[in-house]
Design a protein around this motif. Structure first.
Motif, mmCIF file in Angstrom:
data_model
loop_
_atom_site.group_PDB
_atom_site.id
_atom_site.type_symbol
_atom_site.label_atom_id
_atom_site.label_comp_id
_atom_site.label_asym_id
_atom_site.label_seq_id
_atom_site.Cartn_x
_atom_site.Cartn_y
_atom_site.Cartn_z
ATOM 1 N N ASN A 1 -5.504 15.088 -1.613
ATOM 2 C CA ASN A 1 -3.951 14.958 -2.156
ATOM 3 C C ASN A 1 -3.028 14.700 -1.095
ATOM 4 O O ASN A 1 -3.159 14.670 0.094
ATOM 5 C CB ASN A 1 -3.667 16.598 -2.702
ATOM 6 C CG ASN A 1 -4.007 17.462 -1.612
ATOM 7 O OD1 ASN A 1 -3.391 17.495 -0.467
ATOM 8 N ND2 ASN A 1 -4.698 18.394 -1.814
ATOM 9 N N LEU A 2 -1.852 14.232 -1.501
ATOM 10 C CA LEU A 2 -0.798 13.724 -0.864
ATOM 11 C C LEU A 2 -0.257 14.647 0.469
ATOM 12 O O LEU A 2 0.099 14.411 1.424
ATOM 13 C CB LEU A 2 0.358 13.351 -1.695
ATOM 14 C CG LEU A 2 0.237 11.889 -2.456
ATOM 15 C CD1 LEU A 2 1.424 11.993 -3.433
ATOM 16 C CD2 LEU A 2 0.343 10.869 -1.344
ATOM 17 N N ALA B 1 -4.206 8.100 -0.449
ATOM 18 C CA ALA B 1 -4.808 9.571 -1.106
ATOM 19 C C ALA B 1 -5.819 9.453 -2.080
ATOM 20 O O ALA B 1 -6.717 10.043 -1.803
ATOM 21 C CB ALA B 1 -3.765 10.448 -1.439
ATOM 22 N N GLN B 2 -5.477 8.604 -2.909
ATOM 23 C CA GLN B 2 -6.335 8.323 -4.313
ATOM 24 C C GLN B 2 -7.929 7.677 -3.582
ATOM 25 O O GLN B 2 -8.843 8.098 -3.941
ATOM 26 C CB GLN B 2 -5.813 7.306 -5.062
ATOM 27 C CG GLN B 2 -6.896 7.172 -6.323
ATOM 28 C CD GLN B 2 -6.106 6.427 -7.517
ATOM 29 O OE1 GLN B 2 -5.116 6.169 -7.408
ATOM 30 N NE2 GLN B 2 -6.774 6.169 -8.519
ATOM 31 N N GLU B 3 -7.811 6.879 -2.782
ATOM 32 C CA GLU B 3 -8.708 6.026 -2.190
ATOM 33 C C GLU B 3 -9.677 6.991 -1.153
ATOM 34 O O GLU B 3 -11.026 6.746 -1.410
ATOM 35 C CB GLU B 3 -8.315 4.831 -1.218
ATOM 36 C CG GLU B 3 -9.225 4.028 -0.613
ATOM 37 C CD GLU B 3 -10.120 3.136 -1.764
ATOM 38 O OE1 GLU B 3 -11.490 2.580 -1.306
ATOM 39 O OE2 GLU B 3 -9.737 3.034 -2.780
ATOM 40 N N SER B 4 -9.006 7.908 -0.720
ATOM 41 C CA SER B 4 -9.714 8.859 0.307
ATOM 42 C C SER B 4 -10.065 10.015 -0.269
ATOM 43 O O SER B 4 -10.575 10.942 0.094
ATOM 44 C CB SER B 4 -8.977 9.172 1.845
ATOM 45 O OG SER B 4 -7.673 9.484 1.271
ATOM 46 N N GLN B 5 -9.649 10.186 -1.666
ATOM 47 C CA GLN B 5 -10.083 11.434 -2.545
ATOM 48 C C GLN B 5 -9.461 12.594 -1.885
ATOM 49 O O GLN B 5 -10.422 13.559 -1.845
ATOM 50 C CB GLN B 5 -11.627 11.438 -2.740
ATOM 51 C CG GLN B 5 -12.012 10.008 -3.498
ATOM 52 C CD GLN B 5 -13.807 10.338 -3.663
ATOM 53 O OE1 GLN B 5 -14.547 10.936 -2.896
ATOM 54 N NE2 GLN B 5 -14.052 9.921 -4.742
ATOM 55 N N THR C 1 1.235 5.730 -0.273
ATOM 56 C CA THR C 1 0.555 6.781 0.318
ATOM 57 C C THR C 1 -0.194 7.194 -0.738
ATOM 58 O O THR C 1 -1.464 8.076 -0.612
ATOM 59 C CB THR C 1 1.490 7.906 0.686
ATOM 60 O OG1 THR C 1 2.513 8.119 -0.143
ATOM 61 C CG2 THR C 1 2.248 7.511 2.007
ATOM 62 N N ARG C 2 0.028 7.204 -2.067
ATOM 63 C CA ARG C 2 -0.642 7.585 -3.150
ATOM 64 C C ARG C 2 -1.989 6.834 -3.206
ATOM 65 O O ARG C 2 -2.886 7.363 -3.594
ATOM 66 C CB ARG C 2 0.090 7.600 -4.693
ATOM 67 C CG ARG C 2 -0.443 8.218 -5.631
ATOM 68 C CD ARG C 2 0.395 8.136 -6.919
ATOM 69 N NE ARG C 2 1.516 8.768 -6.777
ATOM 70 C CZ ARG C 2 1.622 10.116 -6.833
ATOM 71 N NH1 ARG C 2 0.663 10.734 -7.077
ATOM 72 N NH2 ARG C 2 2.928 10.752 -6.596
ATOM 73 N N ASP C 3 -1.829 5.426 -3.089
ATOM 74 C CA ASP C 3 -3.078 4.594 -3.081
ATOM 75 C C ASP C 3 -4.046 5.285 -1.934
ATOM 76 O O ASP C 3 -5.369 5.128 -2.311
ATOM 77 C CB ASP C 3 -2.729 3.149 -2.705
ATOM 78 C CG ASP C 3 -1.755 2.542 -3.695
ATOM 79 O OD1 ASP C 3 -2.090 2.744 -5.001
ATOM 80 O OD2 ASP C 3 -1.226 1.590 -3.317
ATOM 81 N N THR D 1 0.724 -1.034 -0.015
ATOM 82 C CA THR D 1 -0.010 0.097 -0.039
ATOM 83 C C THR D 1 0.718 1.260 -0.080
ATOM 84 O O THR D 1 1.769 1.396 0.642
ATOM 85 C CB THR D 1 -0.918 0.122 1.253
ATOM 86 O OG1 THR D 1 -1.855 -1.193 1.249
ATOM 87 C CG2 THR D 1 -1.805 1.218 1.338
#
Length: 209
Positions: A47-48, A41-45, A37-39, A35
């Motif tokens: 930004n990083l 951030a994307q899943e929680s909509q 951090t980008r995953d 997993t």
């Protein structure tokens, strides 16, 4: 009366809650290493930058989720085992029911916890789990039954281990069980719900003289 030993009081903002829930879902499915951090951030909509602002790092976020997951998992056991109003059989039945319901809702949970306990046992050791369980009302009732000649004398750790393994192990081996018996997920969950009544019976038969 029930005694709750572990207490976690964490108040999350809506954004933190969204990040936490997304991260937990990904950690359960993919594990920590796979997993990113980008995953998350994307899943929680989000930004990083916002992710790092709230949780500083993936490791920090994982440790929070792992601790809360262990807390929830263990506290159910402590709560049931320290209930002074229930019998041994009722305690085992309640523990079986609570854990089976919990794992049916999150079937990846046992593997997630086992992997972390193997890779990083310090999270588990931070909690006074062993002392609390081994001094619980359940163990007192069992030892009292031994003195009265109702139950066989068995080391208490075997007693506790048997209860937990009968509940959790089938979930860990579910792919094998489902393939052997040609079960779908619904069939398997039905089988596990049947074990809520069977496990207390098996445990009592193991310890009864």
């Amino acid at each position: 009366m029930c005694t709750i030993i572990f207490k976690v009081e964490t108040k999350y903002s809506d954004t933190e809650l969204k990040i936490r829930d997304a991260a937990k879902s990904l950690f359960l499915k993919k594990g920590y290493s796979a997993t990113t951090t980008r995953d998350i951030a994307q899943e929680s909509q989000i930004n990083l930058a916002l992710l790092n602002y709230y949780f500083t790092s993936k490791r920090r976020l994982f440790e929070i989720i792992m601790f809360e997951t262990l807390y929830d998992f263990l506290n159910k056991m402590v709560e049931v085992y320290n209930d002074e109003e229930t019998t041994i059989r009722e305690k085992i039945e309640l523990a079986s029911s609570k854990y089976i319901d919990m794992i049916i809702a999150e079937p990846l949970l046992p593997t997630f916890i086992l992997n972390e306990l193997k890779n990083n046992p310090t999270n588990f050791l931070k909690m006074p789990t062993a002392k609390v369980i081994m001094k619980s009302q359940l163990i007192s009732q069992y030892n009292d039954g031994v003195k009265k000649g109702i139950y066989k004398k068995v080391d208490s750790i075997h007693f506790i281990t048997n209860i937990l393994s009968l509940i959790v192990f089938p979930f860990i081996c579910s792919p094998i069980i489902m393939k052997m018996e040609k079960l779908n997920k619904t069939d398997f969950n039905k089988m596990m719900n049947q074990r809520k009544k069977l496990i207390p019976e098996w445990i009592i038969q193991m310890i009864k003289k």
